[in-house]
Design a protein around this motif. Structure first.
Motif, short mmCIF file in Angstrom:
data_model
loop_
_atom_site.label_atom_id
_atom_site.label_comp_id
_atom_site.label_asym_id
_atom_site.label_seq_id
_atom_site.Cartn_x
_atom_site.Cartn_y
_atom_site.Cartn_z
N HIS A 130 0.82 -1.37 0.10
CA HIS A 130 -0.05 -0.01 -0.02
C HIS A 130 0.94 1.09 0.01
N ASP A 134 5.77 4.89 4.79
CA ASP A 134 6.59 3.64 5.36
C ASP A 134 6.62 2.56 4.55
N HIS A 135 6.12 2.58 3.36
CA HIS A 135 6.26 1.49 2.46
C HIS A 135 6.51 1.79 1.03
N ASP A 221 0.10 -3.95 6.26
CA ASP A 221 -0.36 -3.52 7.54
C ASP A 221 -1.65 -3.84 8.15
N HIS A 268 5.84 -4.50 10.48
CA HIS A 268 5.88 -3.55 11.67
C HIS A 268 6.13 -4.43 13.05
ZN LIG Z 1 3.08 0.60 7.49
#
Ligand SMILES: [Zn+2]
Length: 294
Positions: A130, A134-135, A221, A268
Protein backbone atom coordinates in the motif's frame (compact mmCIF):
# COMPACT_ATOMS: atom_id res chain seq x y z
CA UNK A 1 -12.90 7.07 3.69
CA UNK A 2 -10.25 9.43 4.90
CA UNK A 3 -10.33 10.75 8.42
CA UNK A 4 -8.37 13.69 9.75
CA UNK A 5 -6.34 11.56 12.15
CA UNK A 6 -5.01 9.44 9.31
CA UNK A 7 -4.11 12.48 7.27
CA UNK A 8 -2.19 13.82 10.25
CA UNK A 9 -0.33 10.52 10.69
CA UNK A 10 0.36 10.18 6.97
CA UNK A 11 1.74 13.68 6.86
CA UNK A 12 3.98 13.15 9.89
CA UNK A 13 5.32 9.94 8.34
CA UNK A 14 6.04 11.82 5.10
CA UNK A 15 7.84 14.46 7.14
CA UNK A 16 9.85 11.68 8.79
CA UNK A 17 10.76 10.23 5.41
CA UNK A 18 11.91 13.60 4.12
CA UNK A 19 13.82 14.26 7.33
CA UNK A 20 15.53 10.89 7.00
CA UNK A 21 16.94 11.71 3.61
CA UNK A 22 17.58 15.42 4.18
CA UNK A 23 18.33 16.80 7.60
CA UNK A 24 18.68 13.63 9.64
CA UNK A 25 15.94 14.49 12.14
CA UNK A 26 15.10 10.81 12.26
CA UNK A 27 17.76 9.12 14.39
CA UNK A 28 20.25 7.09 12.34
CA UNK A 29 18.80 3.65 11.65
CA UNK A 30 20.75 0.42 12.01
CA UNK A 31 20.84 -1.85 8.96
CA UNK A 32 20.07 -5.52 9.49
CA UNK A 33 19.20 -8.48 7.28
CA UNK A 34 18.07 -12.01 8.02
CA UNK A 35 18.05 -14.70 5.32
CA UNK A 36 15.71 -17.71 5.21
CA UNK A 37 14.21 -20.10 2.70
CA UNK A 38 10.67 -20.78 1.51
CA UNK A 39 10.80 -23.97 -0.57
CA UNK A 40 13.65 -23.35 -3.02
CA UNK A 41 13.39 -19.55 -2.86
CA UNK A 42 15.87 -17.38 -0.97
CA UNK A 43 14.23 -14.64 1.08
CA UNK A 44 15.73 -11.92 3.25
CA UNK A 45 13.99 -9.74 5.82
CA UNK A 46 15.53 -6.26 5.51
CA UNK A 47 15.42 -3.73 8.33
CA UNK A 48 14.73 -0.11 7.47
CA UNK A 49 13.76 1.83 10.60
CA UNK A 50 12.38 1.78 14.10
CA UNK A 51 9.46 4.08 15.01
CA UNK A 52 8.84 4.92 18.65
CA UNK A 53 5.34 6.41 18.93
CA UNK A 54 3.89 7.98 22.08
CA UNK A 55 1.09 6.11 23.83
CA UNK A 56 -1.27 9.07 23.38
CA UNK A 57 -4.40 7.24 22.22
CA UNK A 58 -4.18 8.83 18.77
CA UNK A 59 -2.96 5.78 16.85
CA UNK A 60 -3.52 2.65 18.91
CA UNK A 61 -6.67 2.08 20.94
CA UNK A 62 -8.37 5.20 19.60
CA UNK A 63 -11.27 5.88 21.99
CA UNK A 64 -9.60 3.93 24.81
CA UNK A 65 -7.69 5.53 27.66
CA UNK A 66 -3.90 5.62 27.60
CA UNK A 67 -4.03 3.80 30.97
CA UNK A 68 -5.95 0.92 29.34
CA UNK A 69 -3.40 0.80 26.50
CA UNK A 70 -0.57 1.00 29.05
CA UNK A 71 -1.99 -2.07 30.85
CA UNK A 72 -1.73 -4.13 27.65
CA UNK A 73 1.83 -2.97 27.07
CA UNK A 74 2.76 -3.67 30.69
CA UNK A 75 1.30 -7.20 30.56
CA UNK A 76 3.58 -7.86 27.57
CA UNK A 77 6.63 -6.54 29.43
CA UNK A 78 6.93 -3.44 27.19
CA UNK A 79 7.31 0.24 28.20
CA UNK A 80 3.87 1.73 28.91
CA UNK A 81 4.43 5.25 27.55
CA UNK A 82 5.51 4.33 24.00
CA UNK A 83 4.67 1.87 21.23
CA UNK A 84 7.63 0.69 19.14
CA UNK A 85 7.15 -0.43 15.56
CA UNK A 86 9.84 -1.87 13.31
CA UNK A 87 9.77 -0.94 9.61
CA UNK A 88 10.97 -3.83 7.47
CA UNK A 89 10.79 -5.04 3.88
CA UNK A 90 11.15 -8.41 2.22
CA UNK A 91 13.59 -9.47 -0.52
CA UNK A 92 12.70 -12.52 -2.63
CA UNK A 93 15.18 -14.05 -5.07
CA UNK A 94 13.34 -15.97 -7.77
CA UNK A 95 15.37 -17.54 -10.64
CA UNK A 96 14.61 -14.71 -13.10
CA UNK A 97 13.46 -11.93 -10.79
CA UNK A 98 14.85 -10.06 -7.81
CA UNK A 99 11.80 -8.83 -5.93
CA UNK A 100 11.42 -6.35 -3.13
CA UNK A 101 8.10 -6.25 -1.25
CA UNK A 102 7.75 -2.68 0.08
CA UNK A 103 10.66 -0.26 0.45
CA UNK A 104 10.49 1.26 3.95
CA UNK A 105 10.50 4.95 4.78
CA UNK A 106 14.01 5.76 3.51
CA UNK A 107 15.93 4.57 6.58
CA UNK A 108 18.63 1.89 6.44
CA UNK A 109 17.04 -0.31 3.76
CA UNK A 110 19.74 0.32 1.14
CA UNK A 111 22.48 -0.64 3.62
CA UNK A 112 20.49 -3.71 4.69
CA UNK A 113 20.17 -4.69 1.02
CA UNK A 114 23.93 -4.19 0.54
CA UNK A 115 24.50 -6.76 3.32
CA UNK A 116 22.87 -9.36 1.05
CA UNK A 117 25.22 -8.58 -1.85
CA UNK A 118 22.33 -7.25 -3.96
CA UNK A 119 22.69 -3.93 -5.78
CA UNK A 120 19.68 -1.60 -6.19
CA UNK A 121 19.91 -1.87 -10.00
CA UNK A 122 19.56 -5.67 -9.74
CA UNK A 123 16.04 -5.37 -8.32
CA UNK A 124 13.63 -6.22 -11.17
CA UNK A 125 10.26 -5.88 -9.44
CA UNK A 126 8.96 -3.98 -6.44
CA UNK A 127 5.62 -5.13 -5.05
CA UNK A 128 3.87 -2.54 -2.92
CA UNK A 129 1.35 -3.57 -0.26
CA UNK A 130 0.00 0.00 0.00
CA UNK A 131 1.05 3.59 -0.57
CA UNK A 132 1.76 4.85 2.96
CA UNK A 133 5.15 6.61 3.24
CA UNK A 134 6.69 3.87 5.40
CA UNK A 135 6.20 1.43 2.48
CA UNK A 136 6.90 3.57 -0.59
CA UNK A 137 9.27 6.21 0.88
CA UNK A 138 12.28 4.10 -0.10
CA UNK A 139 11.32 4.12 -3.81
CA UNK A 140 12.90 7.55 -4.24
CA UNK A 141 16.37 8.68 -3.21
CA UNK A 142 17.73 12.19 -3.88
CA UNK A 143 14.75 12.88 -6.16
CA UNK A 144 15.47 9.84 -8.37
CA UNK A 145 14.36 6.22 -8.57
CA UNK A 146 16.20 4.33 -5.82
CA UNK A 147 15.84 1.07 -7.81
CA UNK A 148 16.31 2.36 -11.38
CA UNK A 149 15.49 -0.84 -13.30
CA UNK A 150 12.57 -2.10 -11.23
CA UNK A 151 8.95 -2.26 -12.32
CA UNK A 152 6.84 -0.98 -9.44
CA UNK A 153 3.66 -2.99 -8.98
CA UNK A 154 0.64 -2.16 -6.88
CA UNK A 155 -3.12 -2.67 -7.11
CA UNK A 156 -4.96 -0.29 -9.43
CA UNK A 157 -7.10 0.96 -6.51
CA UNK A 158 -3.98 1.75 -4.50
CA UNK A 159 -2.29 3.62 -7.34
CA UNK A 160 -5.44 5.71 -7.85
CA UNK A 161 -5.44 6.43 -4.09
CA UNK A 162 -1.74 7.40 -4.12
CA UNK A 163 -2.22 9.81 -7.03
CA UNK A 164 -4.96 11.63 -5.10
CA UNK A 165 -2.73 12.07 -2.02
CA UNK A 166 -1.06 15.50 -2.23
CA UNK A 167 1.51 14.40 0.39
CA UNK A 168 2.82 11.84 -2.09
CA UNK A 169 3.00 14.16 -5.14
CA UNK A 170 6.83 14.23 -5.24
CA UNK A 171 7.11 10.43 -5.04
CA UNK A 172 4.29 9.84 -7.55
CA UNK A 173 5.99 12.13 -10.08
CA UNK A 174 9.28 10.21 -9.92
CA UNK A 175 7.78 6.69 -10.08
CA UNK A 176 4.88 7.37 -12.50
CA UNK A 177 6.49 5.86 -15.66
CA UNK A 178 7.60 2.71 -13.83
CA UNK A 179 4.31 1.75 -12.16
CA UNK A 180 2.30 -1.21 -13.45
CA UNK A 181 -1.00 -1.94 -11.74
CA UNK A 182 -2.89 -5.21 -11.26
CA UNK A 183 -6.20 -6.44 -9.90
CA UNK A 184 -5.84 -8.29 -6.54
CA UNK A 185 -5.84 -12.07 -6.89
CA UNK A 186 -3.45 -12.29 -9.85
CA UNK A 187 0.02 -13.82 -9.81
CA UNK A 188 2.12 -10.65 -9.99
CA UNK A 189 5.49 -12.30 -10.59
CA UNK A 190 6.24 -16.05 -10.75
CA UNK A 191 5.41 -17.73 -7.41
CA UNK A 192 3.99 -14.55 -5.84
CA UNK A 193 0.23 -13.91 -5.87
CA UNK A 194 -1.49 -10.77 -4.63
CA UNK A 195 -4.21 -11.20 -2.00
CA UNK A 196 -6.85 -8.52 -1.36
CA UNK A 197 -6.64 -7.34 2.27
CA UNK A 198 -8.72 -4.19 1.99
CA UNK A 199 -9.46 -1.92 4.92
CA UNK A 200 -6.17 -0.34 5.88
CA UNK A 201 -6.15 1.56 2.56
CA UNK A 202 -8.50 1.29 -0.47
CA UNK A 203 -6.18 -1.02 -2.43
CA UNK A 204 -4.16 -2.69 0.34
CA UNK A 205 -2.93 -6.17 -0.65
CA UNK A 206 -0.85 -8.95 0.82
CA UNK A 207 1.48 -11.18 -1.20
CA UNK A 208 1.52 -14.97 -0.98
CA UNK A 209 4.84 -16.59 -1.83
CA UNK A 210 4.67 -20.29 -2.69
CA UNK A 211 7.52 -22.65 -3.54
CA UNK A 212 7.09 -26.42 -3.31
CA UNK A 213 5.54 -27.09 0.08
CA UNK A 214 6.79 -23.78 1.42
CA UNK A 215 4.42 -20.83 1.80
CA UNK A 216 4.56 -17.38 3.37
CA UNK A 217 2.05 -14.51 3.34
CA UNK A 218 3.29 -10.92 3.60
CA UNK A 219 0.25 -9.34 5.28
CA UNK A 220 1.38 -5.72 4.94
CA UNK A 221 -0.32 -3.44 7.46
CA UNK A 222 -3.13 -5.80 8.44
CA UNK A 223 -1.54 -5.49 11.89
CA UNK A 224 0.91 -2.94 13.33
CA UNK A 225 1.78 -3.56 17.00
CA UNK A 226 2.72 -7.14 17.89
CA UNK A 227 1.07 -6.45 21.25
CA UNK A 228 -2.02 -4.24 20.77
CA UNK A 229 -3.06 -5.44 17.27
CA UNK A 230 -3.21 -9.03 18.55
CA UNK A 231 -4.60 -8.67 22.08
CA UNK A 232 -7.28 -6.15 21.05
CA UNK A 233 -7.65 -6.46 17.25
CA UNK A 234 -11.05 -4.74 17.40
CA UNK A 235 -9.58 -1.51 18.83
CA UNK A 236 -9.56 1.28 16.22
CA UNK A 237 -6.18 2.14 14.67
CA UNK A 238 -5.47 5.72 13.55
CA UNK A 239 -3.32 4.42 10.67
CA UNK A 240 -6.33 2.73 9.03
CA UNK A 241 -7.86 4.95 6.34
CA UNK A 242 -11.09 2.99 6.75
CA UNK A 243 -11.38 2.28 10.47
CA UNK A 244 -14.20 -0.30 10.23
CA UNK A 245 -12.69 -1.97 7.16
CA UNK A 246 -9.30 -2.14 8.87
CA UNK A 247 -10.87 -3.78 11.92
CA UNK A 248 -12.75 -6.35 9.82
CA UNK A 249 -9.65 -7.20 7.78
CA UNK A 250 -7.55 -7.51 10.95
CA UNK A 251 -9.94 -9.89 12.70
CA UNK A 252 -10.80 -11.98 9.59
CA UNK A 253 -7.17 -12.32 8.54
CA UNK A 254 -5.90 -13.14 12.05
CA UNK A 255 -8.58 -15.85 12.45
CA UNK A 256 -7.65 -17.39 9.12
CA UNK A 257 -3.90 -17.25 9.78
CA UNK A 258 -4.33 -18.90 13.19
CA UNK A 259 -6.59 -21.62 11.73
CA UNK A 260 -4.24 -22.36 8.83
CA UNK A 261 -1.08 -22.02 10.99
CA UNK A 262 0.37 -20.10 8.04
CA UNK A 263 3.82 -18.53 8.13
CA UNK A 264 3.57 -14.73 7.82
CA UNK A 265 5.75 -11.68 7.36
CA UNK A 266 4.60 -8.48 9.03
CA UNK A 267 6.56 -5.28 8.23
CA UNK A 268 5.96 -3.67 11.65
CA UNK A 269 6.43 -6.53 14.13
CA UNK A 270 9.83 -6.89 15.82
CA UNK A 271 12.53 -7.59 13.22
CA UNK A 272 12.74 -9.94 11.30
CA UNK A 273 8.91 -10.06 11.47
CA UNK A 274 8.52 -13.71 10.42
CA UNK A 275 6.36 -16.09 12.43
CA UNK A 276 2.91 -17.49 13.10
CA UNK A 277 -0.30 -16.19 14.65
CA UNK A 278 -1.95 -18.35 17.28
CA UNK A 279 -5.49 -17.94 18.62
CA UNK A 280 -5.85 -17.38 22.33
CA UNK A 281 -9.61 -17.29 23.06
CA UNK A 282 -10.87 -14.10 21.38
CA UNK A 283 -7.35 -12.77 21.21
CA UNK A 284 -4.22 -13.70 19.32
CA UNK A 285 -0.53 -14.01 19.99
CA UNK A 286 2.67 -13.96 17.97
CA UNK A 287 5.20 -16.75 17.70
CA UNK A 288 8.36 -15.61 15.93
CA UNK A 289 9.62 -18.43 13.73
CA UNK A 290 12.30 -17.97 11.10
CA UNK A 291 12.89 -20.88 8.69
CA UNK A 292 16.48 -21.91 8.08
CA UNK A 293 18.54 -20.11 5.43
CA UNK A 294 19.70 -23.36 3.76
ZN1 LIG B 1 3.06 0.68 7.59
Amino acid sequence: MLNSKTLFVASSLTALAIAASASGQMPPQQPDSRAFKIGSLDLVSLHDAQFVLPNDGKIFGVGHSTAEIGELLKAAGAPTDTVTLSVDALLVKEPKHVILIDTGVGGALQQSLAQTGTKPEEVTDILITHSHPDHIGGLVKDGKLAFPKATIRMSSAEWAFAKKNAQLADIVKVIDDNVKTFEPGVEVVPQITSVSLMGHTPGHVGYEIVSGKGKLLDIGDTVHSSIISLVEPEWPVGFDNDEKGGEKNRIDTLKKLAKDNELVFTPHFPFPGVGRITADGDHFSWEPSLPAAK
